[in-house]
Design a protein around this motif. Structure first.
Motif, PDB file in Angstrom:
ATOM      1  N   THR A 195       0.811  -1.222   0.000  1.00 58.47           N
ATOM      2  CA  THR A 195       0.000   0.000   0.000  1.00 58.47           C
ATOM      3  C   THR A 195       0.845   1.272   0.000  1.00 58.47           C
ATOM      4  O   THR A 195       0.292   2.368   0.046  1.00 58.47           O
ATOM      5  N   LEU A 196       2.169   1.110  -0.053  1.00 64.47           N
ATOM      6  CA  LEU A 196       3.018   2.294  -0.095  1.00 64.47           C
ATOM      7  C   LEU A 196       2.709   3.124  -1.337  1.00 64.47           C
ATOM      8  O   LEU A 196       2.535   2.587  -2.426  1.00 64.47           O
ATOM      9  N   GLU A 197       2.662   4.410  -1.138  1.00 62.26           N
ATOM     10  CA  GLU A 197       2.438   5.348  -2.231  1.00 62.26           C
ATOM     11  C   GLU A 197       3.783   5.916  -2.680  1.00 62.26           C
ATOM     12  O   GLU A 197       4.767   5.847  -1.945  1.00 62.26           O
ATOM     13  N   LYS A 198       3.820   6.482  -3.842  1.00 64.92           N
ATOM     14  CA  LYS A 198       5.038   7.144  -4.336  1.00 64.92           C
ATOM     15  C   LYS A 198       5.489   8.208  -3.331  1.00 64.92           C
ATOM     16  O   LYS A 198       6.681   8.367  -3.080  1.00 64.92           O
ATOM     17  N   SER A 199       4.537   8.867  -2.689  1.00 68.60           N
ATOM     18  CA  SER A 199       4.852   9.918  -1.710  1.00 68.60           C
ATOM     19  C   SER A 199       5.464   9.363  -0.423  1.00 68.60           C
ATOM     20  O   SER A 199       5.984  10.116   0.386  1.00 68.60           O
ATOM     21  N   ASP A 200       5.430   8.035  -0.227  1.00 67.40           N
ATOM     22  CA  ASP A 200       6.002   7.401   0.964  1.00 67.40           C
ATOM     23  C   ASP A 200       7.474   7.032   0.792  1.00 67.40           C
ATOM     24  O   ASP A 200       8.098   6.530   1.721  1.00 67.40           O
ATOM     25  N   GLU A 201       8.039   7.282  -0.373  1.00 68.81           N
ATOM     26  CA  GLU A 201       9.421   6.881  -0.625  1.00 68.81           C
ATOM     27  C   GLU A 201      10.394   7.492   0.366  1.00 68.81           C
ATOM     28  O   GLU A 201      11.283   6.807   0.866  1.00 68.81           O
ATOM     29  N   THR A 202      10.231   8.758   0.688  1.00 67.11           N
ATOM     30  CA  THR A 202      11.125   9.420   1.633  1.00 67.11           C
ATOM     31  C   THR A 202      11.002   8.783   3.019  1.00 67.11           C
ATOM     32  O   THR A 202      12.010   8.563   3.693  1.00 67.11           O
ATOM     33  N   LEU A 203       9.787   8.481   3.421  1.00 65.74           N
ATOM     34  CA  LEU A 203       9.557   7.827   4.714  1.00 65.74           C
ATOM     35  C   LEU A 203      10.222   6.449   4.732  1.00 65.74           C
ATOM     36  O   LEU A 203      10.870   6.066   5.712  1.00 65.74           O
ATOM     37  N   PHE A 204      10.082   5.703   3.661  1.00 69.24           N
ATOM     38  CA  PHE A 204      10.674   4.377   3.557  1.00 69.24           C
ATOM     39  C   PHE A 204      12.201   4.461   3.652  1.00 69.24           C
ATOM     40  O   PHE A 204      12.837   3.669   4.353  1.00 69.24           O
ATOM     41  N   LEU A 205      12.799   5.426   2.990  1.00 73.07           N
ATOM     42  CA  LEU A 205      14.255   5.610   3.059  1.00 73.07           C
ATOM     43  C   LEU A 205      14.680   6.006   4.471  1.00 73.07           C
ATOM     44  O   LEU A 205      15.704   5.528   4.971  1.00 73.07           O
ATOM     45  N   GLU A 206      13.895   6.862   5.128  1.00 76.25           N
ATOM     46  CA  GLU A 206      14.213   7.246   6.500  1.00 76.25           C
ATOM     47  C   GLU A 206      14.096   6.039   7.437  1.00 76.25           C
ATOM     48  O   GLU A 206      14.910   5.866   8.345  1.00 76.25           O
ATOM     49  N   LEU A 207      13.106   5.206   7.218  1.00 77.41           N
ATOM     50  CA  LEU A 207      12.928   3.997   8.023  1.00 77.41           C
ATOM     51  C   LEU A 207      14.193   3.132   7.962  1.00 77.41           C
ATOM     52  O   LEU A 207      14.719   2.701   8.986  1.00 77.41           O
ATOM     53  N   PHE A 208      14.703   2.910   6.768  1.00 77.09           N
ATOM     54  CA  PHE A 208      15.901   2.089   6.636  1.00 77.09           C
ATOM     55  C   PHE A 208      17.145   2.794   7.166  1.00 77.09           C
ATOM     56  O   PHE A 208      18.061   2.143   7.679  1.00 77.09           O
ATOM     57  N   SER A 209      17.180   4.102   7.103  1.00 75.40           N
ATOM     58  CA  SER A 209      18.281   4.845   7.703  1.00 75.40           C
ATOM     59  C   SER A 209      18.287   4.652   9.223  1.00 75.40           C
ATOM     60  O   SER A 209      19.341   4.435   9.831  1.00 75.40           O
ATOM     61  N   VAL A 210      17.122   4.712   9.832  1.00 73.98           N
ATOM     62  CA  VAL A 210      17.021   4.513  11.284  1.00 73.98           C
ATOM     63  C   VAL A 210      17.393   3.066  11.632  1.00 73.98           C
ATOM     64  O   VAL A 210      18.097   2.836  12.613  1.00 73.98           O
ATOM     65  N   ILE A 211      16.947   2.107  10.833  1.00 77.16           N
ATOM     66  CA  ILE A 211      17.314   0.712  11.078  1.00 77.16           C
ATOM     67  C   ILE A 211      18.833   0.557  11.066  1.00 77.16           C
ATOM     68  O   ILE A 211      19.418  -0.098  11.934  1.00 77.16           O
ATOM     69  N   ARG A 212      19.478   1.182  10.108  1.00 79.50           N
ATOM     70  CA  ARG A 212      20.945   1.125  10.026  1.00 79.50           C
ATOM     71  C   ARG A 212      21.588   1.748  11.253  1.00 79.50           C
ATOM     72  O   ARG A 212      22.511   1.192  11.852  1.00 79.50           O
ATOM     73  N   GLN A 213      21.097   2.921  11.674  1.00 80.86           N
ATOM     74  CA  GLN A 213      21.644   3.595  12.844  1.00 80.86           C
ATOM     75  C   GLN A 213      21.484   2.751  14.105  1.00 80.86           C
ATOM     76  O   GLN A 213      22.403   2.666  14.929  1.00 80.86           O
ATOM     77  N   VAL A 214      20.321   2.127  14.253  1.00 77.49           N
ATOM     78  CA  VAL A 214      20.072   1.274  15.409  1.00 77.49           C
ATOM     79  C   VAL A 214      20.990   0.056  15.374  1.00 77.49           C
ATOM     80  O   VAL A 214      21.562  -0.325  16.402  1.00 77.49           O
ATOM     81  N   ALA A 215      21.150  -0.543  14.219  1.00 79.18           N
ATOM     82  CA  ALA A 215      22.047  -1.705  14.090  1.00 79.18           C
ATOM     83  C   ALA A 215      23.476  -1.322  14.449  1.00 79.18           C
ATOM     84  O   ALA A 215      24.162  -2.065  15.163  1.00 79.18           O
ATOM     85  N   GLU A 216      23.932  -0.177  13.983  1.00 79.59           N
ATOM     86  CA  GLU A 216      25.289   0.293  14.325  1.00 79.59           C
ATOM     87  C   GLU A 216      25.423   0.497  15.818  1.00 79.59           C
ATOM     88  O   GLU A 216      26.436   0.123  16.424  1.00 79.59           O
ATOM     89  N   LYS A 217      24.411   1.060  16.434  1.00 77.54           N
ATOM     90  CA  LYS A 217      24.424   1.301  17.880  1.00 77.54           C
ATOM     91  C   LYS A 217      24.514  -0.016  18.640  1.00 77.54           C
ATOM     92  O   LYS A 217      25.291  -0.139  19.585  1.00 77.54           O
ATOM     93  N   VAL A 218      23.738  -0.989  18.234  1.00 81.22           N
ATOM     94  CA  VAL A 218      23.743  -2.302  18.906  1.00 81.22           C
ATOM     95  C   VAL A 218      25.118  -2.954  18.763  1.00 81.22           C
ATOM     96  O   VAL A 218      25.684  -3.452  19.730  1.00 81.22           O
ATOM     97  N   VAL A 219      25.689  -2.945  17.558  1.00 81.80           N
ATOM     98  CA  VAL A 219      26.988  -3.566  17.316  1.00 81.80           C
ATOM     99  C   VAL A 219      28.074  -2.861  18.132  1.00 81.80           C
ATOM    100  O   VAL A 219      28.940  -3.509  18.723  1.00 81.80           O
ATOM    101  N   ASN A 220      28.038  -1.547  18.194  1.00 89.81           N
ATOM    102  CA  ASN A 220      29.067  -0.788  18.909  1.00 89.81           C
ATOM    103  C   ASN A 220      28.945  -0.902  20.427  1.00 89.81           C
ATOM    104  O   ASN A 220      29.918  -0.657  21.134  1.00 89.81           O
ATOM    105  N   GLU A 221      27.777  -1.268  20.936  1.00 90.51           N
ATOM    106  CA  GLU A 221      27.595  -1.387  22.381  1.00 90.51           C
ATOM    107  C   GLU A 221      28.011  -2.757  22.902  1.00 90.51           C
ATOM    108  O   GLU A 221      28.066  -2.960  24.098  1.00 90.51           O
ATOM    109  N   LYS A 222      28.263  -3.711  22.013  1.00 90.38           N
ATOM    110  CA  LYS A 222      28.662  -5.058  22.452  1.00 90.38           C
ATOM    111  C   LYS A 222      30.042  -5.084  23.002  1.00 90.38           C
ATOM    112  O   LYS A 222      30.910  -4.394  22.684  1.00 90.38           O
TER     113      LYS A 222
END
Length: 78
Positions: A51-78
């Motif tokens: 159901t993603l719209e063309k207008s949701d592309e920026t949100l989708f990219l931000e979602l994956f950016s946050v996922i990456r940031q969270v993953a980096e944080k988890v890896v660096n805290e180990k």
């Protein structure tokens, strides 16, 4: 019923935030299955990837950016 919108984003359930932006929330799962179990959700209700719209592309990219940031944080805290 959408648990994330109706319970988490509304504040009915308190969550421990990992990272938050204007559009995205990352938090520790309330009933984790793994030792580290983090949920990352958009603050805008999206029923499905289909159901993603063309207008949701920026949100989708931000979602994956946050996922990456969270993953980096988890890896660096180990």
């Amino acid at each position: 019923e959408d648990f994330y919108c109706e319970q988490v984003l509304s504040g009915k359930i308190s969550v421990e935030k990992v990272l938050e932006t204007e559009n995205i929330l990352a938090y520790y799962h309330t009933r984790p299955f793994w030792e580290i179990h983090i949920v990352v959700i958009p603050k805008k209700h999206i029923a499905s990837l289909l159901t993603l719209e063309k207008s949701d592309e920026t949100l989708f990219l931000e979602l994956f950016s946050v996922i990456r940031q969270v993953a980096e944080k988890v890896v660096n805290e180990k």
